[in-house]
Scaffold this active site. Structure first.
Site, short mmCIF file in Angstrom:
data_model
loop_
_atom_site.label_atom_id
_atom_site.label_comp_id
_atom_site.label_asym_id
_atom_site.label_seq_id
_atom_site.Cartn_x
_atom_site.Cartn_y
_atom_site.Cartn_z
N CYS A 112 6.18 -7.02 6.93
CA CYS A 112 7.28 -6.62 7.81
C CYS A 112 7.55 -7.76 8.77
CB CYS A 112 6.89 -5.36 8.58
SG CYS A 112 8.24 -4.77 9.66
N CYS A 129 3.46 8.50 1.45
CA CYS A 129 3.96 7.54 2.42
C CYS A 129 4.18 6.23 1.65
CB CYS A 129 2.89 7.39 3.51
SG CYS A 129 3.30 6.17 4.74
N CYS A 167 0.61 -3.04 15.09
CA CYS A 167 0.71 -2.55 13.71
C CYS A 167 0.16 -3.62 12.76
CB CYS A 167 2.17 -2.26 13.39
SG CYS A 167 2.52 -2.04 11.65
N GLU A 191 0.83 -1.20 0.00
CA GLU A 191 0.00 0.00 0.00
C GLU A 191 0.87 1.26 0.00
OE1 GLU A 191 -4.07 -1.68 1.92
OE2 GLU A 191 -2.57 -1.02 3.33
N CYS A 221 -1.54 5.58 9.92
CA CYS A 221 -0.33 4.90 10.42
C CYS A 221 -0.68 3.55 11.00
CB CYS A 221 0.30 5.69 11.56
SG CYS A 221 1.00 7.23 11.08
N CYS A 233 5.69 -5.92 15.48
CA CYS A 233 5.08 -5.03 16.48
C CYS A 233 3.58 -5.35 16.51
CB CYS A 233 5.31 -3.57 16.14
SG CYS A 233 7.04 -3.18 15.79
N1 SAH Z 1 8.75 0.19 10.17
C1 SAH Z 1 8.93 1.59 10.30
C2 SAH Z 1 8.12 2.41 9.33
C3 SAH Z 1 6.67 2.04 9.11
S1 SAH Z 1 5.53 2.23 10.40
C4 SAH Z 1 8.68 2.02 11.73
O1 SAH Z 1 8.13 1.24 12.49
O2 SAH Z 1 9.08 3.12 12.05
C5 SAH Z 1 5.16 3.97 10.47
C6 SAH Z 1 4.75 4.47 11.85
O3 SAH Z 1 3.44 4.03 12.23
C7 SAH Z 1 5.68 3.96 12.93
O4 SAH Z 1 6.02 5.00 13.81
C8 SAH Z 1 4.81 2.93 13.63
O5 SAH Z 1 5.25 2.65 14.92
C9 SAH Z 1 3.47 3.58 13.58
N2 SAH Z 1 2.36 2.67 13.85
C10 SAH Z 1 2.30 1.34 13.67
N3 SAH Z 1 1.09 0.87 14.02
C11 SAH Z 1 0.36 1.92 14.44
C12 SAH Z 1 -0.98 2.08 14.87
N4 SAH Z 1 -1.81 1.05 14.97
N5 SAH Z 1 -1.40 3.32 15.21
C13 SAH Z 1 -0.57 4.39 15.08
N6 SAH Z 1 0.70 4.31 14.63
C14 SAH Z 1 1.17 3.10 14.31
FE1 SF4 Z 2 7.14 -3.21 11.00
FE2 SF4 Z 2 4.87 -2.09 11.74
FE3 SF4 Z 2 6.81 -2.50 13.54
FE4 SF4 Z 2 7.10 -0.62 11.62
S1 SF4 Z 2 5.58 -0.62 13.27
S2 SF4 Z 2 8.60 -2.14 12.28
S3 SF4 Z 2 6.01 -1.62 9.92
S4 SF4 Z 2 5.70 -4.10 12.43
#
Ligand code: SAH
Ligand code: SF4
Length: 356
Positions: free
Chosen positions: A110, A103, A117, A90, A334, A114
């Site tokens: 990934c 973005c 996410c 996406e 995000c 986390c």
């Molecule tokens: N992997 C990288 C970049 C992609 S994620 C990273 O983690 O930085 C982009 C941003 O969205 C990151 O700061 C991540 O922690 C945040 N993010 C992930 N899941 C989220 C959610 N459910 N609500 C708000 N932000 C979220």
């Molecule tokens: Fe990967 Fe999502 Fe964690 Fe970013 S926030 S490192 S995209 S699992």
């Protein structure tokens, strides 16, 4: 899986080789057409028809649009693209009153896991190629142009961990800067905190922005929220951030997805402020109220408390901004990018305070 070589995968030299018999000015014309005019080969009408047809056949597009959705406010466009081999990614175009940002994804899925996410919940499929990254910028830029706007900013905050695909991301950034012409200071790489990757970014000769997704300022909580913290704990991460700041003199941002009862307590604000103070230059904290995802049942902090958390950080001497949520109605915000992958719901319980 080896991905097909697509039109933005080739370097200029490789394009020259591919077009062996063509005069040099043709190569320049095609390169400019692809990168400066953001054209499809079929639109390069200054080229002979046979050459256009050859380019269309031999240099396919990397991205097939499966869905293009615009949100209710008309300021966010989300793309679901299919890649060679069937993986999906996406890309999100955000039209702010004063700027236009895309973005982009750096990986299909990934591997960092986390839990909050959607991309992490779906797991890793494969690395993107240089061409797959650049073409996301090209598509978004074309769309912005159609809407009489100009795309000026690129953030690597889509699917994937950019520093787990670092050489490719770097090669894409070089071309986005040199050939498409977007300024390095308008390009931001967001990382979950891969320390060796941050060290390499410190060596990059270009002044791109770095954002670190922190979310927790003690190892117990961060180990749980961001599993890679077990390999690169906060001490090592902060050392890498300090080196980056000293080498670059650039602003560093911390991302903090605010989760109800998990990382929004007074102790969290105090621990975060202490980490920020330990750095040689001020860091800026971006607070992102947690967006809902199917695999994570714990809620985001209610908005009134989000503002209180921000005020508390300011009181403690930390610059903090609440990021406006956009695109939640089209799952484009995000952490909501899952490219249609189904995920199993889990719940992260409230954590006892570590220092209250
Ligand atoms: N992997 C990288 C970049 C992609 S994620 C990273 O983690 O930085 C982009 C941003 O969205 C990151 O700061 C991540 O922690 C945040 N993010 C992930 N899941 C989220 C959610 N459910 N609500 C708000 N932000 C979220
Ligand atoms: Fe990967 Fe999502 Fe964690 Fe970013 S926030 S490192 S995209 S699992």
């Amino acid at each position: 899986m080896t991905a097909t070589r697509t039109r933005y995968d080739l370097t200029r030299a490789e394009l020259g080789e591919m077009l062996g018999g063509e005069p040099r000015f043709r190569v320049d014309q095609i390169w400019k057409g692809l990168y400066e005019q953001l054209s499809e080969p079929s639109e390069l009408t200054t080229l002979p028809k046979a050459l256009r047809a050859r380019l269309e056949a031999e240099l396919p597009s990397a991205l097939t649009t499966v869905v293009e959705r615009i949100n209710d406010d008309g300021d966010t466009v989300k793309y679901l693209f299919e890649l060679a081999g069937g993986s999906r990614i996406e890309t999100v175009l955000m039209l702010y009153p004063d700027r236009v940002t895309v973005c982009v994804s750096s990986q299909a899925g990934c591997a960092m896991g986390c839990g909050f996410c959607a991309t992490g919940q779906a797991g890793f499929t494969r690395q993107l190629t240089v061409g797959e990254i650049i073409e996301q910028v090209v598509r978004a830029s074309r769309k912005a142009r159609e809407l009489n706007r100009r795309l000026a900013n690129v953030v690597f905050m889509g699917m994937g961990e950019p520093l787990a695909n670092e050489p490719t991301v770097w090669a894409a950034i070089e071309r986005i800067n040199n050939d498409i012409g977007l300024g390095a200071r308008h390009i931001t790489v967001s990382t979950v905190g891969l320390v060796p990757g941050i060290k390499r970014v410190t060596e990059w000769p270009m002044q791109v922005n770095l954002a670190v997704s922190l979310h927790a300022a003690n190892d117990t909580l961060r180990d749980d929220m961001v599993p890679i913290n077990r390999r690169y704990p906060l001490d090592a991460l902060m050392d890498a951030c300090a080196d980056y700041l000293e080498a670059k003199g650039r602003r560093l941002s911390f991302e903090w997805a605010l989760i109800d009862g998990v990382n929004d307590r007074d102790s969290d604000a105090r621990e975060l402020a202490a980490l920020c103070r330990s750095l040689p230059l001020a860091a800026h904290v971006n607070i992102i109220p947690l967006n809902p995802t199917p695999g994570y049942l714990t809620r985001g902090t209610p908005i009134s408390r989000v503002h209180k958390f921000r005020d508390r950080l300011e009181e403690l001497g930390v610059n903090a901004t609440v990021r406006r949520n956009r695109g939640t109605d089209i799952d484009a915000a995000c952490g909501q990018l899952a490219a249609g992958q189904p995920v199993q719901p889990v719940s992260l319980g409230r954590r006892p305070s570590t220092s209250d």
